[in-house]
Design a protein around this motif. Structure first.
Motif, short mmCIF file in Angstrom:
data_model
loop_
_atom_site.label_atom_id
_atom_site.label_comp_id
_atom_site.label_asym_id
_atom_site.label_seq_id
_atom_site.Cartn_x
_atom_site.Cartn_y
_atom_site.Cartn_z
N MET A 1 -63.95 -45.87 -30.93
CA MET A 1 -63.67 -46.98 -30.01
C MET A 1 -62.19 -46.96 -29.62
O MET A 1 -61.32 -46.73 -30.46
N ASN A 2 -61.91 -47.21 -28.34
CA ASN A 2 -60.52 -47.30 -27.88
C ASN A 2 -60.08 -48.76 -27.94
O ASN A 2 -60.82 -49.66 -27.56
N ILE A 3 -58.87 -48.96 -28.43
CA ILE A 3 -58.41 -50.32 -28.77
C ILE A 3 -57.05 -50.58 -28.14
O ILE A 3 -56.19 -49.68 -28.09
N LEU A 4 -56.85 -51.83 -27.69
CA LEU A 4 -55.56 -52.23 -27.13
C LEU A 4 -55.00 -53.42 -27.93
O LEU A 4 -55.72 -54.39 -28.19
N VAL A 5 -53.74 -53.32 -28.32
CA VAL A 5 -53.04 -54.45 -28.95
C VAL A 5 -52.03 -54.96 -27.92
O VAL A 5 -51.25 -54.18 -27.37
N LEU A 6 -52.05 -56.26 -27.67
CA LEU A 6 -51.10 -56.85 -26.72
C LEU A 6 -49.92 -57.45 -27.46
O LEU A 6 -50.11 -58.30 -28.35
N GLY A 7 -48.70 -57.04 -27.09
CA GLY A 7 -47.49 -57.59 -27.69
C GLY A 7 -46.49 -56.50 -27.99
O GLY A 7 -46.76 -55.30 -27.77
N SER A 8 -45.33 -56.90 -28.50
CA SER A 8 -44.26 -55.90 -28.69
C SER A 8 -43.42 -56.14 -29.93
O SER A 8 -42.34 -55.58 -30.06
N GLY A 9 -43.90 -56.99 -30.83
CA GLY A 9 -43.06 -57.34 -31.99
C GLY A 9 -43.47 -56.63 -33.27
O GLY A 9 -44.29 -55.70 -33.26
N GLY A 10 -42.90 -57.10 -34.37
CA GLY A 10 -43.25 -56.56 -35.69
C GLY A 10 -44.71 -56.83 -36.01
O GLY A 10 -45.37 -56.01 -36.66
N ARG A 11 -45.19 -57.97 -35.56
CA ARG A 11 -46.62 -58.30 -35.76
C ARG A 11 -47.51 -57.23 -35.13
O ARG A 11 -48.44 -56.73 -35.76
N GLU A 12 -47.18 -56.86 -33.90
CA GLU A 12 -48.03 -55.91 -33.19
C GLU A 12 -47.88 -54.50 -33.77
O GLU A 12 -48.85 -53.73 -33.80
N HIS A 13 -46.68 -54.14 -34.23
CA HIS A 13 -46.53 -52.84 -34.90
C HIS A 13 -47.41 -52.82 -36.15
O HIS A 13 -48.07 -51.82 -36.46
N THR A 14 -47.44 -53.93 -36.86
CA THR A 14 -48.25 -53.99 -38.08
C THR A 14 -49.74 -53.89 -37.76
O THR A 14 -50.49 -53.17 -38.43
N PHE A 15 -50.18 -54.60 -36.72
CA PHE A 15 -51.58 -54.46 -36.28
C PHE A 15 -51.88 -52.99 -35.96
O PHE A 15 -52.90 -52.44 -36.39
N ALA A 16 -51.00 -52.36 -35.18
CA ALA A 16 -51.23 -50.98 -34.75
C ALA A 16 -51.27 -50.05 -35.97
O ALA A 16 -52.11 -49.14 -36.06
N TRP A 17 -50.36 -50.29 -36.91
CA TRP A 17 -50.28 -49.48 -38.13
C TRP A 17 -51.59 -49.57 -38.92
O TRP A 17 -52.15 -48.57 -39.38
N LYS A 18 -52.11 -50.78 -39.04
CA LYS A 18 -53.35 -50.99 -39.80
C LYS A 18 -54.55 -50.42 -39.05
O LYS A 18 -55.43 -49.77 -39.64
N ILE A 19 -54.62 -50.66 -37.75
CA ILE A 19 -55.75 -50.18 -36.94
C ILE A 19 -55.77 -48.65 -36.92
O ILE A 19 -56.83 -48.03 -36.99
N SER A 20 -54.59 -48.04 -36.87
CA SER A 20 -54.53 -46.58 -36.76
C SER A 20 -55.05 -45.90 -38.04
O SER A 20 -55.34 -44.71 -38.03
N GLN A 21 -55.18 -46.66 -39.12
CA GLN A 21 -55.73 -46.10 -40.37
C GLN A 21 -57.26 -46.10 -40.37
O GLN A 21 -57.88 -45.59 -41.30
N SER A 22 -57.86 -46.72 -39.35
CA SER A 22 -59.32 -46.86 -39.36
C SER A 22 -60.00 -45.67 -38.71
O SER A 22 -59.65 -45.27 -37.59
N PRO A 23 -61.04 -45.12 -39.36
CA PRO A 23 -61.80 -44.05 -38.74
C PRO A 23 -62.57 -44.53 -37.50
O PRO A 23 -63.05 -43.72 -36.71
N LEU A 24 -62.68 -45.85 -37.34
CA LEU A 24 -63.42 -46.39 -36.19
C LEU A 24 -62.58 -46.41 -34.92
O LEU A 24 -63.07 -46.70 -33.83
N CYS A 25 -61.27 -46.14 -35.05
CA CYS A 25 -60.39 -46.17 -33.89
C CYS A 25 -60.20 -44.76 -33.32
O CYS A 25 -59.76 -43.87 -34.03
N ASN A 26 -60.54 -44.59 -32.05
CA ASN A 26 -60.27 -43.30 -31.40
C ASN A 26 -58.87 -43.32 -30.82
O ASN A 26 -57.95 -42.79 -31.41
N SER A 27 -58.71 -43.94 -29.64
CA SER A 27 -57.39 -44.00 -29.04
C SER A 27 -56.86 -45.43 -29.14
O SER A 27 -57.58 -46.38 -28.87
N LEU A 28 -55.58 -45.51 -29.51
CA LEU A 28 -54.96 -46.83 -29.68
C LEU A 28 -53.85 -46.99 -28.64
O LEU A 28 -53.01 -46.09 -28.47
N PHE A 29 -53.86 -48.15 -27.98
CA PHE A 29 -52.84 -48.47 -26.97
C PHE A 29 -52.15 -49.77 -27.37
O PHE A 29 -52.78 -50.66 -27.96
N VAL A 30 -50.87 -49.87 -27.05
CA VAL A 30 -50.14 -51.13 -27.28
C VAL A 30 -49.40 -51.47 -25.98
O VAL A 30 -48.77 -50.59 -25.37
#
Ligand code: AMP
Ligand code: GLY
Length: 423
Positions: free
Chosen positions: A1-30
């Motif tokens: 699944m391709n996923i988008l995180v909206l935002g630009s702060g430490g919160r969003e980096h943390t979301f992206a960091w956690k999501i990128s560890q998931s085998p369910l995530c194909n392409s990740l966008f922020v």
């Protein structure tokens, strides 16, 4: 699944960091992201409230799940925008619809919600310019300190706590009549002052069921000993050592359950995070505020402790099957310490190179106001980076973060050296 995180702060980096560890995530966008998200995702240079531009990128990149970091797009109705668009309606959005986002968008709405559902909070009344005199009279019935809150969103600056009655009356007039916080203070909530220690509780809901994430405590003031101006947050600790099992049960029964039930009764569809700002008064929790998103920097200590696949959780939220999910939590403590630009939360300079990032091995540096420029990581905001560490105790975790910070520097870097001092 391709996923988008909206935002630009430490919160969003943390979301992206956690999501990128998931085998369910194909392409990740922020969108728009920062130098940290750039390392693990594709940054899209669009504003979080530019719904048409978000739509174009979502369709172009076949994105199926969106996590909304900050409150602005939620309060402006991004979830409704997706539901009302034929091409977007099946894309899952993590974040409530506009009607429920009013829990953060309007202090009065939140207070009325709590009153309706018997959720413990400070006594209050709200006022408009037409009944300024009644506001003065209400202030006279209260004891100092006086708590004045702009009804609308005011970038975290809309709450004033004043010790003197005349100051409180003057500020009330400035808020209501002189638009101190623009249209956000066209209505003002005056509240009873609650004396206690603050903590935050984070709840996931799919609108039917809920799951409670670990508690956290943030440090809002710029100065050591909780002094000086309010900031977005200078550090955080999870779990909160004084939140005993008995106290957590009170939070769940007196606050979380009636909140989720209240959303259902009021017909406010909610798929997302409920961030409940609490204060412990004696042995009892009371609600200070609701936010309709995760906290920043609380996310930087809460998500690293979550062992369950975050994408699996989001999928369950989108499909209303959250009840089938079991949250696994790391027993260790996590802390984060925010590095900020000298001068923040007032004027500060940007574009300062950040040195030493490659040498940090015992902590996770979550980027906030930082971007890549000519191959260098430079500052681009007030809150620059959140340095997160684990420990068997919060003291050990804090020590690790400070040891990592010793390896980092940029011109006029500032941070609080007393995170956790009051625990
Ligand atoms: P809020 O934006 O509603 O979270 O308020 C900002 C901060 O003001 C809170 O984190 C508290 O430290 C403080 N505050 C808000 N309401 C009250 C209250 N009724 N009594 C004491 N402190 C409060
Ligand atoms: N750290 C407080 C907030 O995110 O509102």
């Amino acid at each position: 699944m391709n996923i988008l995180v909206l935002g630009s702060g430490g919160r969003e980096h943390t979301f992206a960091w956690k999501i990128s560890q998931s085998p369910l995530c194909n392409s990740l966008f922020v969108a728009p992201g920062n130098s940290g998200t750039l390392e693990i995702a594709t940054n899209l240079p669009i504003a979080v409230t530019d719904f048409e531009a978000i739509k174009a990128e979502v369709l172009k990149n076949n994105i199926k799940l969106i996590i909304v970091g900050p409150e602005d797009p939620l309060v402006q109705g991004i979830h409704d925008f997706f539901l009302n668009d034929e091409a977007l309606k099946d894309i899952k959005v993590i974040g409530p619809q506009k009607a429920a986002a009013e829990l953060e968008g309007s202090k009065e709405f939140a207070k009325e919600f709590m009153m309706r559902h018997n959720i413990p909070t400070a006594a209050y009344q709200s006022f408009t310019p037409e009944n300024l005199e009644d506001g003065y009279k209400f202030l006279e019935t209260l004891n100092a300190p006086y708590v004045l809150k702009a009804d609308g969103l005011a970038a975290g600056k809309g709450v004033l706590i004043l010790n003197d009655l005349d100051d409180a009356k003057r500020e009330l007039k400035e808020m209501l009549v002189d638009s101190k916080f623009g249209s956000a203070s066209a209505k003002v909530v005056i509240e009873e002052f609650l004396d206690g220690i603050e903590l935050s509780c984070f709840v996931l809901t799919d609108g039917k069921d809920y799951k409670i994430l670990p508690t956290a405590k943030d440090y809002k003031r710029i100065g050591e000993g909780d002094t000086g101006l309010n900031t977005g947050g200078m550090g955080a600790v999870s779990p909160v050592p004084f939140a005993t099992e008995d106290f957590l049960n009170k939070i769940e029964n007196q606050i979380v359950k009636p909140t989720i039930e209240g959303l259902k009764k009021d017909n406010l569809p909610y798929v997302g995070f409920v961030f409940i700002g609490l204060i412990k008064v004696g042995d009892d929790p009371k609600v200070i505020e609701y936010n309709v998103r995760m906290g920043d920097p609380e996310t930087e200590v809460v998500l690293p402790r979550l062992k369950t696949d975050l994408v699996e959780i989001f999928k369950a939220m989108g499909n209303q099957t959250l009840k089938d999910i079991t949250l696994k939590i790391d027993e260790r403590a996590a802390t984060t310490i925010m590095l900020v630009s000298g001068g923040y939360p007032e004027a500060y300079e940007k574009g300062k190179e950040i040195y030493g990032l490659d040498t940090v091995t015992d902590s996770i540096p979550f980027h906030a106001g930082a971007r890549l420029e000519d191959g260098k990581t430079v500052t681009s905001g007030g809150r620059v980076m959140a340095i997160t560490s684990f420990g068997q105790t919060y003291e050990e975790a804090i020590k690790k973060s400070y040891q990592s910070i010793d390896k980092l520097c940029f011109d006029k870097m500032y941070y609080r050296k007393d995170i956790g001092f009051d625990l």
